[in-house]
Design an enzyme around this catalytic site. Structure first.
Site, PDB file in Angstrom:
ATOM      1  N   GLU A  45       0.863  -1.182   0.000  1.00 23.22           N
ATOM      2  CA  GLU A  45       0.000   0.000   0.000  1.00 23.22           C
ATOM      3  C   GLU A  45       0.898   1.230   0.000  1.00 23.22           C
ATOM      4  O   GLU A  45       1.661   1.444   0.939  1.00 23.22           O
ATOM      5  CB  GLU A  45      -0.892   0.052   1.252  1.00 23.22           C
ATOM      6  CG  GLU A  45      -2.093  -0.887   1.209  1.00 23.22           C
ATOM      7  CD  GLU A  45      -1.725  -2.297   1.638  1.00 23.22           C
ATOM      8  OE1 GLU A  45      -0.852  -2.425   2.514  1.00 23.22           O
ATOM      9  OE2 GLU A  45      -2.275  -3.252   1.086  1.00 23.22           O
ATOM     10  N   ASP A  56      -5.598   8.039  11.263  1.00 26.83           N
ATOM     11  CA  ASP A  56      -4.234   7.654  11.585  1.00 26.83           C
ATOM     12  C   ASP A  56      -3.761   8.161  12.935  1.00 26.83           C
ATOM     13  O   ASP A  56      -4.082   9.269  13.344  1.00 26.83           O
ATOM     14  CB  ASP A  56      -3.282   8.144  10.486  1.00 26.83           C
ATOM     15  CG  ASP A  56      -3.431   7.310   9.229  1.00 26.83           C
ATOM     16  OD1 ASP A  56      -3.248   6.089   9.330  1.00 26.83           O
ATOM     17  OD2 ASP A  56      -3.755   7.877   8.178  1.00 26.83           O
TER      18      ASP A  56
END
Lengths: 253, 393
Positions: A45, A56
């Site tokens: 990714e 995140d």
């Protein structure tokens, strides 16, 4: 058949790595990809940095901020990747947030991905309903697999809907958390992994969030097809440099 | 044709819920129940009682005679500055704390910029005895020490947002991350008509008490429910949404939104989102926002911390694009001057946010018999230091 679909048919547990493009240095992208492939990583990714990465934790946030300060943009990443398929043959997925994709133009973005040889997209903040109404046809036109997330809180009904809408794998978030925020797996995770495995979904599942070493990789892939490592890898290259990929992979398998 | 949200939370092209799957259960729980809960008679009764006895509603609709005379038109001030805690923000936090209780949540999180919404949230958490965590940008914590102290006195924990630019945008990111990490017991009280559906609509409904009262009060004073214009400042836009709400679908009522131009639209230091923003996604909503060509969200500037937000609620984005709303931007300097002027003419010291709305009369002219209602969204106590420094008082 898309490279992701081919890879998922291999009879092995898949190891997938996430890294933020443009970090630690702006031109590390191809070198990191090459090292990952050379060390037997199955899938990657590539993170497109965003100013406001809601899902995140601190590690990936910091790498995104640094990458943006280094000058990373969507246009520059596409430029860096234009010849990537001359040397890199493993599946590549672009992962990021929806706003930069929207500003680039969803159709132009998808067309560029196809031209480069990107196989799939993960946009955590592009939800199922919006995707199906407005964007699915475009993703499909350019042969891109869209990967959806599920979490321990996702209801069975919704998991079935996501399974029906998916054509590659399902990204199983290991616990209710932002990235890099879990210290290890306990019974809760193990029950969740088993519960999802018992649902007999048509798409294989790949577990992410909280995988950092051989032990957590083994736990995550006991019932699922593979696992994705992000924050732990970013932390490793922050501490040991962008040329130290082999060292990290050896600790996993 | 309506300017209200549709059932997917869209105002025209804007709105929706662009959230990661981790937030889906929380947001879906709220979305599927908020209208029903708000319409329950017991909810309405408790909400209205608290607005009356605790907040001090209805707030007066005051005819500002000397201010009107100066600008040659009839100006009414809706006195939200007289609400408990000093601004309209508490209308929403009262509503949402009752919502949180009915959803069985016992932990409350919020974001705050200048601290007004943080104080309003800490206040209702104290009232209900619920745990309260307020995220505030590390830079704002330094700038707004009195409000940080207020929140602490009220029993809240203030957590600094250390990421990004360490201001409101980042405090909002941190609150959303907290919610991702605490999906079961926590309710997130968003302070404005921003965020994923159902927040913009839910917050607008809680704030709509402002225009509900205005209609009744104007009928008593002017013999008609509808003014010619309603005027409010817009950062995220919750006080504006409250004043516009019952007038959105009344075409004879002109809607005027006043944004912060900061040091000037073209100065690079501005928060005038309608002029400088493009369509995109911020905090889970499709709306107009200030961003780079590459889609990175940029940092706005205004002397007023409450207008210092790079986006705008989707209702307002739609009012702008559809032409239903007239958007005006006002500089720091013109706002500060207007705030001082209202103080001297009417004996009311307004918040700097509100002062932007008061500043339009120098350039935007009205007819003598026009009735113009301005939302006096907050009082200026919190801005005293800024006024002192600016005017060397």
């Amino acid at each position: 058949m898309n490279r992701i679909q081919q890879k998922l048919q291999e009879d092995k547990k898949l190891l997938s790595l996430y890294f933020t493009a443009g970090y630690p240095a702006i031109n590390d992208t191809l070198s990191i990809l090459t090292q990952l492939q050379d060390n037997g990583v199955d899938m990657v990714e590539i993170g497109l940095p965003f100013s406001d990465p809601l899902a995140d934790g601190p590690t990936i946030q910091a790498s995104s901020t640094a990458a943006l300060n280094n000058g990373m943009t969507t246009t520059l990443l596409f430029e860096q990747l234009k010849d990537v398929r001359k040397t890199i043959h493993i599946p590549l997925i672009l992962m990021g947030y929806f706003n930069p994709m929207l500003q680039y133009g969803v159709e132009q973005f998808c067309a560029k991905c196809q031209e480069i040889g990107i196989d799939g997209i993960i946009m955590p903040d592009l939800p199922l309903a919006e995707y199906e109404t407005d964007y699915k046809a475009i993703f499909e036109k350019y042969g891109l697999i869209n990967v959806f997330l599920i979490t321990p809180q996702t209801s069975d009904d919704r998991i079935r809907q996501i399974d029906a809408a998916s054509d590659g794998f399902i990204y199983m978030v290991s616990s209710a958390s932002t990235t890099g925020n879990i210290s290890g797996f306990g019974n809760t995770q193990s029950d969740y992994f088993k519960r999802i495995a018992r649902m007999n979904l048509k798409n294989p599942q790949v577990v992410g969030f909280g995988i950092k070493d051989a032990q957590t990789f083994a736990a995550a892939t006991e019932y699922q097809k593979g696992a994705i490592i992000g924050s732990a890898f970013i932390k490793h290259i922050t501490e040991n440099g962008a040329e130290s990929v082999a060292e990290f992979i050896k600790k996993i398998r | 044709m309506t300017y209200q949200a549709d059932d997917r939370g869209y105002y025209g092209d804007f709105g929706g819920a662009f959230i990661p799957e981790m937030l889906y259960p929380n947001v879906e729980e709220l979305r599927s129940q908020y209208v029903q809960i708000m319409q329950e008679p017991s909810f309405q009764e408790e909400f209205k009682q608290l607005l009356k006895d605790y907040v001090g509603r209805p707030t007066p609709l005051y005819y500002a005679e000397r201010f009107s005379k100066k600008y040659g038109t009839k100006i009414y001030l809706k006195r939200e500055d007289l609400c408990h805690t000093g601004a309209h923000k508490v209308n929403n936090t009262i509503g949402q704390i009752l919502m949180a209780k009915r959803l069985g949540k016992n932990r409350i999180i919020a974001e705050t910029g200048a601290g007004q919404h943080g104080v309003a949230t800490a206040t209702v958490c104290a009232l209900m005895g619920l745990e309260c965590i307020v995220y505030m940008g590390a830079i704002d914590i330094e700038r707004q020490a009195p409000n940080v102290a207020r929140m602490k006195m009220l029993g809240a924990t203030v957590r600094p947002a250390m990421s990004g630019s360490r201001t409101l945008k980042d405090a909002t990111n941190e609150a959303i991350r907290d919610w991702i990490n605490n999906p079961v017991d926590t309710h997130y009280i968003i302070g404005s008509v921003v965020g994923p559906h159902p927040y913009p609509d839910m917050v607008a409904r809680f704030q709509s008490v402002i225009s509900e009262e205005t209609k009744k009060q104007l009928l008593e004073k002017e013999g008609r429910e509808n003014p010619d214009y309603v005027v409010a400042c817009v950062g995220g836009g919750s006080n504006a949404a409250g004043l516009y709400y019952h007038y959105l679908d009344e075409p004879e009522v002109g809607i005027i939104a006043v944004e912060a131009a900061g040091k000037g639209i073209d100065s690079g230091e501005s928060a005038a989102t309608s002029a400088l923003g493009r369509e995109g996604i911020i905090h889970g909503s499709k709306t107009l926002l200030m961003q780079t060509d590459d889609g990175q969200i940029t940092e706005p500037y205004s002397i007023s911390a409450g207008l210092d937000y790079p986006g705008v609620g989707p209702m307002h984005a739609h009012l702008f694009r559809s032409g239903r709303g007239e958007f005006i931007s006002v500089t720091d300097q013109d706002a500060m001057t207007a705030g001082l002027e209202l103080s001297k003419l009417e004996g009311i010291i307004p918040a700097i946010e509100t002062s932007h709305a008061l500043a339009i009369f120098e350039t935007r002219k009205f007819k003598e018999d026009d009735v113009v209602v301005i939302n006096l969204s907050g009082r200026g106590d919190k801005d005293l230091n800024t006024f002192i420094e600016y005017f060397d008082l």
